[in-house]
Design a protein around this motif. Structure first.
Motif, PDB file in Angstrom:
ATOM      1  N   GLN A   1      37.905  34.343  44.461  1.00  0.00           N
ATOM      2  CA  GLN A   1      39.253  33.964  44.669  1.00  0.00           C
ATOM      3  C   GLN A   1      39.719  34.423  46.091  1.00  0.00           C
TER       4      GLN A   1
ATOM      5  N   ASN B   1      42.226  29.071  39.153  1.00  0.00           N
ATOM      6  CA  ASN B   1      41.552  29.252  40.656  1.00  0.00           C
ATOM      7  C   ASN B   1      40.851  27.707  40.964  1.00  0.00           C
TER       8      ASN B   1
ATOM      9  N   SER C   1      49.694  36.985  40.953  1.00  0.00           N
ATOM     10  CA  SER C   1      48.303  37.714  40.658  1.00  0.00           C
ATOM     11  C   SER C   1      48.976  39.179  40.349  1.00  0.00           C
TER      12      SER C   1
ATOM     13  N   PHE D   1      34.034  32.702  38.897  1.00  0.00           N
ATOM     14  CA  PHE D   1      35.525  33.073  38.948  1.00  0.00           C
ATOM     15  C   PHE D   1      35.872  33.585  37.497  1.00  0.00           C
TER      16      PHE D   1
END
Length: 242
Positions: free
Chosen positions: A122, A74, A162, A64
């Motif tokens: 993700q 995450n 995001s 990640f």
């Protein structure tokens, strides 16, 4: 004491959640310590199918990024919603949960063949969040104390967050799309007139992962106490008709 508390919490995690989160943390630690590099992990169809670097089909879901805000963000969401799914609607159905992992990973990998996506972890997290949110539509959520909304909006809120951070939303959209496909095939279509269950967990997964019986002292999680009929209730009524 702190170590004992952490160890107890870690060992108390359900098996699939513990295995996946551990693999993600260890992979990131190995990169951080320079034992391996992200170039050995990312999704590359040419290296997979021509150089037979098959491990990339798995490792691209485990990394990640470097240690930082994005990584911890995450990991928190991955741990939380993976665990709630496994202890909630998938309780006693570990094979079905593993099959959801395989199904979601397969669809994301197919998409990755036609898009320049290097890491899909993700997107996988967003898929888990999406499935949980659709199975718990009446749960009220609070995002950093700023927004209040119903659970089904959570994946879209995460996508907006995001976007605010300047990241591409393609990964988030992929996770939402795959999550919706799974939710539709598993929860919606079988209950439609003429519909039927299309996602059938292979027998060998049930032999490996499913335990023979449920714990009679199990106390359902709070998110299972909603106005909607739990999926397990429908299955039990079919098995034990009045």
């Amino acid at each position: 004491m702190a170590y004992q508390g952490f160890a107890q919490e870690y060992l108390g995690m359900p098996a699939v959640t513990r295995a996946y989160t551990t693999a993600c943390v260890l992979t990131t630690a190995a990169v951080q310590l320079e034992f391996i590099t992200p170039f050995q992990l990312y999704f590359n169809p040419d290296l997979i199918f021509r150089k037979f670097q098959i491990w990339r089909l798995i490792t691209n879901f485990l990394f990640f990024g470097p240690l930082g805000f994005s990584f911890f963000f995450n990991m928190i969401f991955l741990y939380r919603y993976c665990r709630m799914l496994e202890e909630g609607s998938f309780r006693g159905r570990t094979a079905d949960f593993v099959f959801m992992f395989l199904f979601g990973g397969f669809l994301m990998t197919l998409f990755g063949l036609f898009a320049s996506l290097f890491f899909l972890g993700q997107a996988f997290t967003i898929m888990l969040v999406y499935v949980w949110s659709r199975r718990n539509p009446y749960i009220r959520m609070n995002f950093f104390g700023l927004l209040n909304f119903q659970a089904p909006f959570l994946p879209w809120v995460l996508m907006g967050f995001s976007l605010l951070l300047g990241n591409s939303i393609i990964i988030d959209l992929l996770g939402i799309a795959v999550g919706h496909i799974y939710y539709f095939l598993e929860d919606v279509f079988p209950n439609q007139p003429g519909g039927k269950k299309l996602l059938l967990t292979p027998g060998f997964l049930k032999m490996v992962f499913d335990t023979p019986e449920e714990d009679p002292n199990y106390n359902p999680l709070p998110e299972d106490h909603t106005d909607q009929r739990p999926r397990g209730q429908d299955q039990n009524e079919q098995q034990h008709p009045q």
